[in-house]
Motif scaffolding. Sequence first.
Motif, short mmCIF file in Angstrom:
data_model
loop_
_atom_site.label_atom_id
_atom_site.label_comp_id
_atom_site.label_asym_id
_atom_site.label_seq_id
_atom_site.Cartn_x
_atom_site.Cartn_y
_atom_site.Cartn_z
N GLY A 158 -13.23 7.43 -9.50
CA GLY A 158 -12.89 6.42 -8.50
C GLY A 158 -11.65 5.60 -8.82
O GLY A 158 -10.72 5.54 -8.00
N PRO A 159 -11.59 4.92 -9.99
CA PRO A 159 -10.41 4.09 -10.27
C PRO A 159 -9.09 4.84 -10.28
O PRO A 159 -8.11 4.37 -9.68
CB PRO A 159 -10.74 3.50 -11.65
N PRO A 160 -8.98 6.02 -10.93
CA PRO A 160 -7.71 6.75 -10.85
C PRO A 160 -7.33 7.11 -9.41
O PRO A 160 -6.15 7.00 -9.02
CB PRO A 160 -7.95 8.01 -11.69
N ILE A 161 -8.33 7.51 -8.60
CA ILE A 161 -8.06 7.83 -7.19
C ILE A 161 -7.63 6.57 -6.44
O ILE A 161 -6.71 6.60 -5.62
CB ILE A 161 -9.29 8.47 -6.53
N ALA A 162 -8.30 5.44 -6.74
CA ALA A 162 -7.98 4.19 -6.06
C ALA A 162 -6.54 3.79 -6.32
O ALA A 162 -5.79 3.44 -5.39
CB ALA A 162 -8.94 3.09 -6.53
N PHE A 163 -6.11 3.83 -7.58
CA PHE A 163 -4.73 3.46 -7.91
C PHE A 163 -3.74 4.48 -7.33
O PHE A 163 -2.66 4.11 -6.87
CB PHE A 163 -4.56 3.34 -9.42
N ALA A 164 -4.13 5.76 -7.34
CA ALA A 164 -3.24 6.79 -6.79
C ALA A 164 -3.07 6.59 -5.28
O ALA A 164 -1.94 6.69 -4.76
CB ALA A 164 -3.80 8.18 -7.08
N LEU A 165 -4.15 6.31 -4.58
CA LEU A 165 -4.07 6.09 -3.14
C LEU A 165 -3.30 4.81 -2.82
O LEU A 165 -2.44 4.78 -1.93
CB LEU A 165 -5.48 6.01 -2.53
N LEU A 167 -1.10 3.10 -4.68
CA LEU A 167 0.32 3.12 -5.07
C LEU A 167 1.10 4.21 -4.34
O LEU A 167 2.29 4.06 -4.09
CB LEU A 167 0.44 3.30 -6.58
N GLY A 168 0.40 5.31 -4.02
CA GLY A 168 1.09 6.43 -3.37
C GLY A 168 1.10 6.37 -1.86
O GLY A 168 2.08 6.77 -1.22
N PHE A 169 0.01 5.88 -1.24
CA PHE A 169 -0.11 5.89 0.21
C PHE A 169 -0.34 4.50 0.82
O PHE A 169 -0.28 4.34 2.03
CB PHE A 169 -1.25 6.82 0.64
N GLY A 170 -0.65 3.53 -0.03
CA GLY A 170 -0.87 2.18 0.48
C GLY A 170 -2.34 1.79 0.44
O GLY A 170 -3.22 2.64 0.42
N PHE A 171 -2.58 0.50 0.44
CA PHE A 171 -3.95 -0.01 0.37
C PHE A 171 -4.75 0.31 1.62
O PHE A 171 -5.98 0.39 1.57
CB PHE A 171 -3.93 -1.52 0.12
N LYS A 172 -4.08 0.49 2.76
CA LYS A 172 -4.80 0.82 3.99
C LYS A 172 -5.54 2.14 3.84
O LYS A 172 -6.73 2.25 4.18
CB LYS A 172 -3.81 0.92 5.16
#
Length: 392
Positions: A158-165, A167-172
């Motif tokens: 979860g956390p690596p995916i959360a930061f990847a999403l 930083l890469g695609f935005g918090f939305k």
Amino acid sequence: MPTSTAVTRRSPDLTSLAFLVVAFLTGIAGALQTPTLSLFLATEVQARPSMVGLFFTGSAVIGILVSQFLARRSDQKGDRKSLIFLCCMLGALGCVLFAWNRNYYLLLIVGVMLTSFGSTANPQMFALAREHADRTGREAVMFSSILRAQVSLAWVIGPPIAFALALGFGFKVMYLAAAAAFILCGVLVWKMLPSMRKTQVTTRATLEAPRQNRRDTLLLFMACTFMWTANGMYLINMPLYMVHELQLSEKLAGILMGTAAGLEIPTMLIAGMVAKRFGKRFLMRCAVVAGLLFYFGLLFITGSWQLIALQLLNAAFIGVLAGIGMLYFQDLMPGQAGAATTLFTNTTRVGWIIAGSVAGVVAEIWSYHAVFYSALAMVVGAVLCLWKLKDA
């Protein structure tokens, strides 16, 4: 007759599998939101460190009020399965609000209220699992440990995916992914989990049990609160500490949290297997000693690989606390699976109240590094409580 027997044998396996998947999805929903929340507030909402801390404190207060209300109702009447489904849907709605809104006070009041219902789905699921295990004759300690391991597995990825999403695609995109996890979880709850309506006998037995163990319950509540406070300070502070003071990558915070969660899985399973032999109090004491070493190490270790290696102690600290702590409360409060599990969950929320207040103020007045001294002091408080606690 053979067909009927086969179905009877298959049903418990499907139900157990459903519990495992629901535990994983509720864990994913939380793991996509919590690790990045301080970064979201600081960058997207433009909140100062003290306001970030206030947000965590306010969300914890609201979470306690919501969960205690639901716990009381769930233990006395109604169907816990329907309650879990409702919590999942409201949690998804909260994630949608976080995806599109950037108003600090609207997020704090309305958004946190909705996500508090979503986070309550997890303890209610564990309470339903305990009731299911007791009714079907399944070993409750091991079954709960396996469920907790599913939550940790969710926190591995979860956390690596959360930061990847984020930083890469935005918090939305990240918050919409969390909403999707809640919706999928709600569908599985509605279709697969068993319904167990409450009876008057269960309610009457509930009222007598806590008085016998009130002192130990209070000590355990204080110990778990101190431990979760230290962990809360770490989760709030670590991403900002690494970016602003250590000049390390934001993604490293996700790697650290994922590493700790991955190591928590074998820790929980081993703790579940040896709990009967060594006792829950002994395991909790081992966990708090690991916590002392972990937070002491954070004061001096600054390298990436050293921080990753240090997560072994963090995993022992949180793995035993998350798995055995909940079962300890259930042992001290027989007949109150919902109230006991929610009380344990509220030690997390009370910990967030203290963590949010202290971490924000200490970081703004002194530094992010100074927050770890406060976390170490909390673990010392947990040591004092656990050494006064009698074995369950």
